[in-house]
Scaffold this motif. Structure first.
Motif, PDB file in Angstrom:
ATOM      1  N   SER A 199      -9.585 -30.074   3.607  1.00 30.99           N
ATOM      2  CA  SER A 199      -8.717 -29.837   4.756  1.00 30.99           C
ATOM      3  C   SER A 199      -9.233 -28.283   5.301  1.00 30.99           C
ATOM      4  CB  SER A 199      -7.352 -29.543   4.277  1.00 30.99           C
ATOM      5  OG  SER A 199      -7.200 -28.643   3.099  1.00 30.99           O
ATOM      6  N   GLY A 200      -8.721 -27.825   6.217  1.00 30.01           N
ATOM      7  CA  GLY A 200      -9.338 -26.665   6.870  1.00 30.01           C
ATOM      8  C   GLY A 200      -8.840 -25.549   5.801  1.00 30.01           C
ATOM      9  N   ASP A 201      -7.576 -25.626   5.625  1.00 32.92           N
ATOM     10  CA  ASP A 201      -7.232 -24.516   4.545  1.00 32.92           C
ATOM     11  C   ASP A 201      -8.086 -24.391   3.130  1.00 32.92           C
ATOM     12  OD1 ASP A 201      -5.175 -24.116   6.056  1.00 32.92           O
ATOM     13  OD2 ASP A 201      -3.753 -24.484   4.696  1.00 32.92           O
ATOM     14  N   GLN A 203     -11.165 -25.677   2.870  1.00 33.85           N
ATOM     15  CA  GLN A 203     -12.696 -25.305   3.379  1.00 33.85           C
ATOM     16  C   GLN A 203     -12.773 -23.772   3.354  1.00 33.85           C
ATOM     17  OE1 GLN A 203     -14.594 -27.449   6.447  1.00 33.85           O
ATOM     18  NE2 GLN A 203     -13.855 -29.197   5.765  1.00 33.85           N
ATOM     19  N   ARG A 229     -21.881 -26.762   9.131  1.00 37.14           N
ATOM     20  CA  ARG A 229     -20.489 -26.509   9.374  1.00 37.14           C
ATOM     21  C   ARG A 229     -20.263 -25.813   8.037  1.00 37.14           C
ATOM     22  NH1 ARG A 229     -15.828 -28.793   8.209  1.00 37.14           N
ATOM     23  NH2 ARG A 229     -17.008 -31.027   8.532  1.00 37.14           N
ATOM     24  N   SER A 292      -4.553 -22.859   8.514  1.00 40.48           N
ATOM     25  CA  SER A 292      -5.942 -22.889   9.251  1.00 40.48           C
ATOM     26  C   SER A 292      -6.109 -23.349  10.478  1.00 40.48           C
ATOM     27  CB  SER A 292      -7.092 -23.317   8.232  1.00 40.48           C
ATOM     28  OG  SER A 292      -6.964 -24.508   8.215  1.00 40.48           O
ATOM     29  N   ASP A 294      -5.803 -27.066  12.903  1.00 37.54           N
ATOM     30  CA  ASP A 294      -6.788 -28.603  12.712  1.00 37.54           C
ATOM     31  C   ASP A 294      -8.145 -28.150  12.606  1.00 37.54           C
ATOM     32  OD1 ASP A 294      -7.000 -31.108  12.368  1.00 37.54           O
ATOM     33  OD2 ASP A 294      -6.487 -31.434  14.664  1.00 37.54           O
ATOM     34  N   THR A 295      -8.747 -29.056  11.929  1.00 38.50           N
ATOM     35  CA  THR A 295     -10.331 -28.770  11.805  1.00 38.50           C
ATOM     36  C   THR A 295     -10.732 -30.220  11.971  1.00 38.50           C
ATOM     37  OG1 THR A 295     -10.501 -29.205   9.554  1.00 38.50           O
ATOM     38  CG2 THR A 295     -10.270 -26.969  10.098  1.00 38.50           C
ATOM     39  N   SER A 296     -12.205 -30.512  12.332  1.00 37.27           N
ATOM     40  CA  SER A 296     -12.809 -31.641  12.578  1.00 37.27           C
ATOM     41  C   SER A 296     -12.411 -32.505  11.186  1.00 37.27           C
ATOM     42  CB  SER A 296     -14.108 -31.549  12.937  1.00 37.27           C
ATOM     43  OG  SER A 296     -14.979 -30.966  11.864  1.00 37.27           O
ATOM     44  N   ASP A 298     -10.303 -32.284   8.865  1.00 37.51           N
ATOM     45  CA  ASP A 298      -8.785 -32.853   8.830  1.00 37.51           C
ATOM     46  C   ASP A 298      -8.528 -33.893   9.640  1.00 37.51           C
ATOM     47  OD1 ASP A 298      -7.568 -30.922   7.394  1.00 37.51           O
ATOM     48  OD2 ASP A 298      -7.269 -29.444   8.743  1.00 37.51           O
TER      49      ASP A 298
END
Ligand SMILES: Cc1cc2nc3c(=O)[nH]c(=O)nc-3n(C[C@H](O)[C@H](O)[C@H](O)COP(=O)(O)O)c2cc1C
Length: 379
Positions: A199-201, A203, A229, A292, A294-296, A298
């Protein structure tokens, strides 16, 4: 695990042998049962052929369904102590769930494994994703802030392993007195830390805490971006971690045999109830962990869990990259994966003891010829 597993260009971690089902949500009767003697046999074979590390999974609840994958599992610290005494070279990861194990306990336990194995211990820090795994311990896991708590835990753990005078800790999540640990681990400044947070958090946590990051490989096209990334986020914290991916192998003398076997165990025999439960529980913590944004990663995970992208092998986990074919096919695929900057991957089979010997005999020498791994001579 000096220099984090030696200098093979592509490294392997044998993943999930301490749990019934291993890493394959399949009902196939020949699935992995986590019988202790079979586990020892496969760990010894891995040790003999130079597999860099064993990576168990800390589990406290099965996935249900017909096979109840992970319903039976060996605890990872004690397992590593035992397997460390039965092997000579391979690294031994242990897993700390930060809500279940104190940093002081983990520091002492990992030092014990590291001394017993002359420097082969490693720590997988996990912040949990399935609330059902925490209820037997009387702990409520919510997704929110789980990685903030994890980071504070890691800071206490890392400071303990620096040695030095006794200290107190008063942070947002922990209020602790008289922290100290002796002996310190053999590996300095500490045994390698890995994280597989997606997840974003997660990472962000991994970028600060981990030396080794595991990520899923959705396709080779995006692999280079994924590695960059991950490394880019870590570089913000002055780190340059190795990035590994999750791979599952079906390797047979002919392509048809390999495809048929994969279809049999990961399509016909996939365990739909276990997979539904897995997706449901993941969604519970993921939707709660939004700090954090949304991230790709996620988005990819959410899309996969929602079934937006039908997967050809539902009886393999969504994050697992299937490599199916002859020994030559397998080596070609690993060459492609290595070429985008991935340092290594997991070794996962439906039944490790039935499949690793063939893989060792046919794939390892080819990897040596391809320049991905050196010759391993344990004697
Ligand atoms: C290689 C690997 C090892 C993992 N080991 C464990 C484990 O031992 N116990 C556990 O509860 N989760 C484990 N996980 C799950 C991760 O810690 C993490 O929760 C998951 O990848 C989802 O990411 P997120 O927590 O950021 O949503 C593992 C995942 C991977 C890919």
């Amino acid at each position: 695990m000096a220099a984090y597993f030696g200098d093979n260009r592509f490294k392997f971690g044998l993943f999930g042998i301490n749990c019934a089902g291993g890493m394959t949500p399949s009902r196939a009767p020949e699935r992995w049962r986590a019988d202790w003697d079979e586990m020892v046999a496969v760990a010894r074979l891995a040790d003999d052929i130079g597999v860099e590390f064993l990576l168990p999974i800390a589990k406290w609840h099965g996935l249900g369904g017909e096979a109840d994958m992970w319903g039976r599992s060996f605890e990872t610290f004690t397992q590593a102590g035992a397997l460390g005494a039965l092997t000579k070279h391979t690294g031994l990861f242990v897993t700390a769930h930060v809500s279940l194990i104190t940093a002081a306990f983990a520091a002492k336990a990992i030092a014990t494994v590291d001394h017993a194995t002359h420097g082969r211990a490693g720590l997988n820090i996990v912040c949990g994703w399935n609330p059902d795994e925490f209820s037997p311990h009387g702990i409520a896991l919510t997704g929110e802030r789980r990685y903030d708590r994890g980071l504070e835990w890691y800071e206490i753990y890392a400071r303990l392993l620096e040695g030095g005078p006794k200290f107190d800790w008063k942070g947002e999540f922990f209020d602790l007195k008289g922290l100290t640990t002796d002996p310190l681990p053999v590996q300095r400044p500490r045994p390698p830390v890995m994280s597989a947070a997606q997840s974003g958090d997660g990472q962000l946590f991994a970028a600060k805490a981990a030396d080794i990051l595991f990520t899923s490989l959705q396709s080779l096209n995006v692999a280079r971006d994924t590695v960059q990334r991950f490394k880019g986020v870590a570089a913000q914290w002055g780190k340059n971690p190795d990035v590994y991916v999750e791979t599952q192998f079906v390797c047979k003398p002919t392509r048809k045999e390999a495809l048929d076997y994969a279809h049999y165990y990961a399509v016909e025999m996939a365990d739909p109830d276990a997979l539904d439960y897995f997706a449901r529980q993941k969604a519970r913590t993921m939707s709660a962990s939004t700090k954090s944004g949304d991230t790709s990663a996620d988005r990819q995970l959410a899309a996969t869990l929602a079934g937006a992208k039908p997967r050809p092998y539902p009886g393999m986990f969504a994050g697992m990259y299937p490599i199916i074919g002859t020994p030559d096919d397998v080596v070609e695929e690993l060459q492609r994966i290595a070429s985008v900057g991935v340092a290594g991957s997991t070794l996962v089979f439906l039944n490790y003891l039935q499949e690793l010997p063939y893989f060792a005999q046919e794939v390892f020498p080819r990897l040596e010829k391809a320049g991905l791994r050196g010759r391993y001579d344990s004697r």
